[in-house]
Design a protein around this motif. Structure first.
Motif, PDB file in Angstrom:
ATOM      1  N   LEU A 173     -41.039 -18.280  57.738  1.00  0.00           N
ATOM      2  CA  LEU A 173     -41.168 -19.399  56.785  1.00  0.00           C
ATOM      3  C   LEU A 173     -40.109 -20.361  56.712  1.00  0.00           C
ATOM      4  O   LEU A 173     -40.078 -21.376  56.708  1.00  0.00           O
ATOM      5  N   ALA A 174     -38.751 -19.732  56.943  1.00  0.00           N
ATOM      6  CA  ALA A 174     -37.508 -20.590  56.912  1.00  0.00           C
ATOM      7  C   ALA A 174     -37.535 -21.361  58.142  1.00  0.00           C
ATOM      8  O   ALA A 174     -37.347 -22.585  58.073  1.00  0.00           O
ATOM      9  N   LEU A 175     -38.039 -20.800  59.214  1.00  0.00           N
ATOM     10  CA  LEU A 175     -38.064 -21.616  60.568  1.00  0.00           C
ATOM     11  C   LEU A 175     -39.153 -22.678  60.366  1.00  0.00           C
ATOM     12  O   LEU A 175     -39.024 -23.764  60.976  1.00  0.00           O
ATOM     13  N   ALA A 176     -40.327 -22.282  59.901  1.00  0.00           N
ATOM     14  CA  ALA A 176     -41.290 -23.292  59.823  1.00  0.00           C
ATOM     15  C   ALA A 176     -41.192 -24.698  59.102  1.00  0.00           C
ATOM     16  O   ALA A 176     -41.686 -25.471  59.306  1.00  0.00           O
ATOM     17  N   GLY A 177     -40.276 -24.691  58.046  1.00  0.00           N
ATOM     18  CA  GLY A 177     -39.891 -25.761  57.432  1.00  0.00           C
ATOM     19  C   GLY A 177     -40.616 -25.985  56.203  1.00  0.00           C
ATOM     20  O   GLY A 177     -41.521 -25.086  55.762  1.00  0.00           O
ATOM     21  N   ASN A 178     -40.422 -27.040  55.391  1.00  0.00           N
ATOM     22  CA  ASN A 178     -41.046 -27.329  54.146  1.00  0.00           C
ATOM     23  C   ASN A 178     -42.628 -27.589  54.057  1.00  0.00           C
ATOM     24  O   ASN A 178     -43.368 -27.123  53.079  1.00  0.00           O
ATOM     25  N   ASP A 179     -42.930 -27.983  55.236  1.00  0.00           N
ATOM     26  CA  ASP A 179     -44.457 -28.751  55.398  1.00  0.00           C
ATOM     27  C   ASP A 179     -45.715 -27.629  55.784  1.00  0.00           C
ATOM     28  O   ASP A 179     -46.609 -28.091  55.933  1.00  0.00           O
ATOM     29  N   VAL A 180     -45.142 -26.355  56.113  1.00  0.00           N
ATOM     30  CA  VAL A 180     -46.095 -25.663  56.803  1.00  0.00           C
ATOM     31  C   VAL A 180     -47.309 -25.318  55.661  1.00  0.00           C
ATOM     32  O   VAL A 180     -48.413 -25.054  56.303  1.00  0.00           O
ATOM     33  N   LEU A 181     -46.971 -25.033  54.507  1.00  0.00           N
ATOM     34  CA  LEU A 181     -48.080 -24.825  53.470  1.00  0.00           C
ATOM     35  C   LEU A 181     -48.746 -25.940  53.168  1.00  0.00           C
ATOM     36  O   LEU A 181     -47.865 -26.900  52.570  1.00  0.00           O
ATOM     37  N   PRO A 182     -49.986 -25.951  52.894  1.00  0.00           N
ATOM     38  CA  PRO A 182     -50.566 -27.149  52.206  1.00  0.00           C
ATOM     39  C   PRO A 182     -50.709 -27.191  50.859  1.00  0.00           C
ATOM     40  O   PRO A 182     -50.636 -25.986  50.170  1.00  0.00           O
ATOM     41  N   ALA A 183     -50.786 -28.288  50.273  1.00  0.00           N
ATOM     42  CA  ALA A 183     -50.627 -28.485  48.676  1.00  0.00           C
ATOM     43  C   ALA A 183     -52.229 -27.937  48.363  1.00  0.00           C
ATOM     44  O   ALA A 183     -53.183 -27.915  49.075  1.00  0.00           O
ATOM     45  N   SER A 184     -52.261 -27.513  47.020  1.00  0.00           N
ATOM     46  CA  SER A 184     -53.518 -26.960  46.796  1.00  0.00           C
ATOM     47  C   SER A 184     -54.019 -27.111  45.263  1.00  0.00           C
ATOM     48  O   SER A 184     -53.352 -27.435  44.596  1.00  0.00           O
ATOM     49  N   LEU A 185     -55.376 -27.099  45.132  1.00  0.00           N
ATOM     50  CA  LEU A 185     -55.779 -27.049  43.587  1.00  0.00           C
ATOM     51  C   LEU A 185     -56.099 -25.578  43.337  1.00  0.00           C
ATOM     52  O   LEU A 185     -57.128 -25.017  43.798  1.00  0.00           O
ATOM     53  N   ARG A 186     -55.564 -24.765  42.086  1.00  0.00           N
ATOM     54  CA  ARG A 186     -56.005 -23.708  42.051  1.00  0.00           C
ATOM     55  C   ARG A 186     -56.913 -23.652  40.817  1.00  0.00           C
ATOM     56  O   ARG A 186     -56.625 -24.063  39.610  1.00  0.00           O
ATOM     57  N   ILE A 187     -57.951 -23.069  40.922  1.00  0.00           N
ATOM     58  CA  ILE A 187     -59.211 -23.130  39.887  1.00  0.00           C
ATOM     59  C   ILE A 187     -59.697 -22.035  39.312  1.00  0.00           C
ATOM     60  O   ILE A 187     -59.725 -21.044  39.817  1.00  0.00           O
ATOM     61  N   THR A 188     -59.495 -21.989  37.938  1.00  0.00           N
ATOM     62  CA  THR A 188     -59.866 -20.864  37.305  1.00  0.00           C
ATOM     63  C   THR A 188     -61.165 -21.175  36.524  1.00  0.00           C
ATOM     64  O   THR A 188     -61.441 -22.324  36.053  1.00  0.00           O
ATOM     65  N   VAL A 189     -62.116 -20.328  36.869  1.00  0.00           N
ATOM     66  CA  VAL A 189     -63.573 -20.332  36.289  1.00  0.00           C
ATOM     67  C   VAL A 189     -63.873 -19.587  35.245  1.00  0.00           C
ATOM     68  O   VAL A 189     -63.264 -18.607  34.851  1.00  0.00           O
ATOM     69  N   SER A 190     -64.730 -20.034  34.322  1.00  0.00           N
ATOM     70  CA  SER A 190     -65.299 -19.169  33.221  1.00  0.00           C
ATOM     71  C   SER A 190     -66.355 -18.278  33.411  1.00  0.00           C
ATOM     72  O   SER A 190     -66.604 -17.269  32.723  1.00  0.00           O
ATOM     73  N   ASP A 191     -67.234 -18.604  34.499  1.00  0.00           N
ATOM     74  CA  ASP A 191     -68.235 -17.639  35.033  1.00  0.00           C
ATOM     75  C   ASP A 191     -67.867 -17.323  36.355  1.00  0.00           C
ATOM     76  O   ASP A 191     -68.302 -18.032  37.327  1.00  0.00           O
ATOM     77  N   LEU A 192     -67.532 -16.142  36.556  1.00  0.00           N
ATOM     78  CA  LEU A 192     -67.411 -15.628  38.139  1.00  0.00           C
ATOM     79  C   LEU A 192     -68.500 -15.746  38.837  1.00  0.00           C
ATOM     80  O   LEU A 192     -68.382 -15.895  40.337  1.00  0.00           O
ATOM     81  N   GLU A 193     -69.754 -15.390  38.193  1.00  0.00           N
ATOM     82  CA  GLU A 193     -71.203 -15.629  39.328  1.00  0.00           C
ATOM     83  C   GLU A 193     -71.042 -17.167  39.850  1.00  0.00           C
ATOM     84  O   GLU A 193     -71.664 -17.085  41.001  1.00  0.00           O
ATOM     85  N   ARG A 194     -70.456 -18.097  39.327  1.00  0.00           N
ATOM     86  CA  ARG A 194     -70.691 -19.240  39.749  1.00  0.00           C
ATOM     87  C   ARG A 194     -69.481 -19.769  40.644  1.00  0.00           C
ATOM     88  O   ARG A 194     -69.542 -20.781  41.241  1.00  0.00           O
ATOM     89  N   MET A 195     -68.770 -18.738  40.997  1.00  0.00           N
ATOM     90  CA  MET A 195     -67.613 -19.215  42.031  1.00  0.00           C
ATOM     91  C   MET A 195     -68.053 -19.977  43.089  1.00  0.00           C
ATOM     92  O   MET A 195     -67.411 -20.915  43.685  1.00  0.00           O
ATOM     93  N   PRO A 196     -69.194 -19.303  43.973  1.00  0.00           N
ATOM     94  CA  PRO A 196     -69.398 -19.705  45.113  1.00  0.00           C
ATOM     95  C   PRO A 196     -69.923 -21.395  45.064  1.00  0.00           C
ATOM     96  O   PRO A 196     -69.797 -22.106  46.254  1.00  0.00           O
ATOM     97  N   GLU A 197     -70.256 -21.890  43.829  1.00  0.00           N
ATOM     98  CA  GLU A 197     -70.622 -23.324  43.862  1.00  0.00           C
ATOM     99  C   GLU A 197     -69.427 -24.102  44.089  1.00  0.00           C
ATOM    100  O   GLU A 197     -69.589 -25.487  44.383  1.00  0.00           O
ATOM    101  N   ILE A 198     -68.168 -23.797  43.806  1.00  0.00           N
ATOM    102  CA  ILE A 198     -67.026 -24.363  44.421  1.00  0.00           C
ATOM    103  C   ILE A 198     -67.142 -24.721  45.873  1.00  0.00           C
ATOM    104  O   ILE A 198     -66.605 -25.797  46.318  1.00  0.00           O
ATOM    105  N   GLY A 199     -67.419 -23.810  46.664  1.00  0.00           N
ATOM    106  CA  GLY A 199     -67.631 -23.887  48.071  1.00  0.00           C
ATOM    107  C   GLY A 199     -68.752 -24.891  48.358  1.00  0.00           C
ATOM    108  O   GLY A 199     -68.471 -25.896  49.192  1.00  0.00           O
ATOM    109  N   ASP A 200     -69.770 -24.868  47.684  1.00  0.00           N
ATOM    110  CA  ASP A 200     -70.976 -26.321  47.641  1.00  0.00           C
ATOM    111  C   ASP A 200     -70.079 -27.382  47.262  1.00  0.00           C
ATOM    112  O   ASP A 200     -70.217 -28.781  48.144  1.00  0.00           O
TER     113      ASP A 200
END
Lengths: 316, 226
Positions: A122-149
């Motif tokens: 991680l130290a060798l790779a530098g600061n930009d190696v990991l992408p920024a992301s949006l971490r999403i909490t859902v109220s209904d687990l069953e509908r999680m795949p809809e995020i893919g759509d």
């Protein structure tokens, strides 16, 4: 006792006293009737405890289950805000956390703090190696795949590098817990209903025998002017007392289980909340009161059925 | 005090009529002996008075209460006004004499203190002073019947109904019971006694109502068994 005359107080006292005396006169019947009711009430209580435990454990596991949308490197703040607002517009999404590249790196380093190889890489790779992301909490687990759509849609896909729909092992655990909960529910409802029916039948029979052994007394009571409630009262008291005893004993039984078994798993986060909940004084009291009331209800219903059939108080 | 107007009672299962168009008027404080052979309808008549049975037709009024207007829930209160004594005593074997008599006061809600005060007095009236702690099995038939009488009168009813109270007793004990009934009548209680003991009827010299095949065939004051 407000509003009662001295005679009514005397009568009530005598009805309760006779109920107690009958309880001890028919000691073996009392033990049998109480024992079955104890089993029925204990199973009902255990079902409730297991149900709450399973629910809390599933909630706890689900809290860890989040979808992550990894953003392409050159997304501007405006574009990211637009994407975020589109995600929030989905009705099953509860919240979104924006994880910057720096934050992602810190998180990863934290997760693998004992793994020197990864930290070095991680130290060798530098600061930009990991992408920024949006971490999403859902109220209904069953509908999680809809995020893919959602991510696959053209207007969104331009900002998105990839999507991760949660840890698959956590999902598997939740599925197992949910199916166990369904099984516990079904099995406990069937067992509780069966045992309640059995205890109603046994108490019905106990009261029937009590009526039979006291038939002469009941006939004399009728002839010398006892009211139906004076005749019924002691049987009702007797059957309700089975409920009180059974309620107390089954609460003690269930709590010995909670303290002994629950105590061993109370430090695991899936069970900690449940254990704390059930061992609260207020909840112990509610449990005791509910089991006693349920016991009284079962006792009262069965004795009333027996009296209706065998006391023949409608014909004077 | 007691009025029966054309009272008929038919039993559904049995063929025939138990009681047919009986008219009877009993004054307050009267002592009436009802005689007749077994199956004549004497017991049915008493059961109609205690409302164990309902008449098929006719009117019954006891102590101002018209039985036609009596609701089921009022029956216990009616029975509290009528004392009843049975041929087979109907005592509770597992209770003492005191407890058997007290039973009648307990069901009306009387306090323990009052019961302790009242019961010995009544046991004294029926000649059972000091027998309060005995169990029925330790007593003679005559004594048992007097316990039953004590239980019937302890609430001071206006009417006492005695259904063959001497039926199971030898002559000496039978007379003990009859003397107690006479004493109670003297205190002002209306007594209705059924019996088929000729000697008792003849010696009593009271009003005699004769029933045969469900009908009143004789009603004479200061009479003998006919």
């Amino acid at each position: 006792m407000a509003g009662m005359t001295a005679r009514q107080i005397n009568t009530t006292r005598r009805i309760i006293k006779t109920g107690f005396l009958n309880l001890f006169r028919n000691a073996w019947l009392t033990i049998a009737a109480t024992a079955v009711m104890i089993v029925a009430l204990t199973i009902i209580a255990i079902a409730v405890v297991l149900n709450v435990t399973a629910n809390n454990a599933i909630d706890e596991l689900a809290r860890d289950l989040k979808a992550s949308i990894y953003l392409v490197d050159d997304v501007s703040d405006t574009e990211r805000n637009l994407l975020q607002s589109r995600i929030l517009a989905l009705d099953f999404v509860e919240s979104i956390d924006y994880i910057t590249q720096d934050q992602a790196r810190v998180d990863l380093a934290g997760d693998f703090q004992n793994d020197d190889d990864i930290l070095q890489a991680l130290a060798l790779a530098g600061n930009d190696v990991l992408p920024a992301s949006l971490r999403i909490t859902v109220s209904d687990l069953e509908r999680m795949p809809e995020i893919g759509d959602f991510a696959a849609r053209e207007e969104n896909a331009v900002f998105i590098d990839s999507v991760s729909l949660g840890q698959t092992d956590a999902q598997a655990t939740i599925d197992k817990a949910a199916s166990a909960q369904t099984f516990i529910n079904t099995a406990s409802i069937v067992a509780a209903l069966t045992l309640s029916a059995v205890s109603i039948m046994i108490i019905f029979n106990t009261i029937r025998m009590a009526i039979y052994t006291r038939r002469d007394e009941i006939r004399i009571m009728k002839l010398i002017g006892a009211t139906p409630s004076y005749i019924r009262g002691p049987f009702l008291v007797e059957a309700s007392l089975y409920g009180v005893f059974a309620g107390i004993i089954s609460t003690v039984g269930v709590y010995s289980l909670i303290y002994s078994l629950g105590g061993q798993v109370s430090n695991q986060k899936e069970f900690a909340q449940t254990y704390a909940f059930f061992t609260e004084t207020g909840i112990v009291t509610v449990m005791l009161a509910s089991l006693i009331l349920l016991g009284i209800l079962i006792g009262a219903v069965s004795s009333m059925l027996a009296m209706e059939k065998y006391l023949k108080l409608k014909h004077w | 005090m007691i009025l029966l107007d054309r009272v008929t009672k038919k039993y559904k299962k049995k063929s025939g009529v138990a009681i047919e168009r009986i008219n009877l008027h009993v004054e307050s404080k009267e002592f009436v002996v009802i005689v007749g052979p077994s199956g004549a309808g004497k017991s049915t008549l008493l059961k109609l008075l205690t409302r164990e049975e309902k008449p098929t037709s006719g009117k019954i009024v006891v102590g101002g209460i018209d039985y036609e207007r009596l609701r089921d829930k009022d029956i216990p209160y009616l029975r509290r006004k009528i004392g009843v004594v049975f041929q087979d005593f109907k005592l509770l074997p597992n209770r003492t004499v005191f407890e058997n008599v007290a039973f009648a006061l307990e069901i009306v809600g009387m306090g323990n203190k009052e019961i302790k005060h009242t019961v010995p007095k009544v046991l004294d009236i029926v000649g059972l002073k000091g027998k309060g702690q005995s169990y029925p099995i330790e007593l003679s038939g005559g004594e048992r019947q007097r316990v039953a009488i004590a239980r019937a009168i302890v609430r001071q009813p206006k009417i006492l109904i005695a259904d063959e109270p001497t039926g199971n007793l030898d002559p000496k004990h039978a007379w003990d019971v009859i003397r107690v009934l006479e004493k109670i009548n003297k205190y002002g209680t209306t007594v209705i006694l059924t019996t088929h003991n000729k000697e008792i009827v003849d010696k009593l010299k009271r009003r005699v109502v004769t029933i045969k095949d469900g009908k009143v065939v004789g009603d004479k004051a200061r009479s003998v068994y006919s």
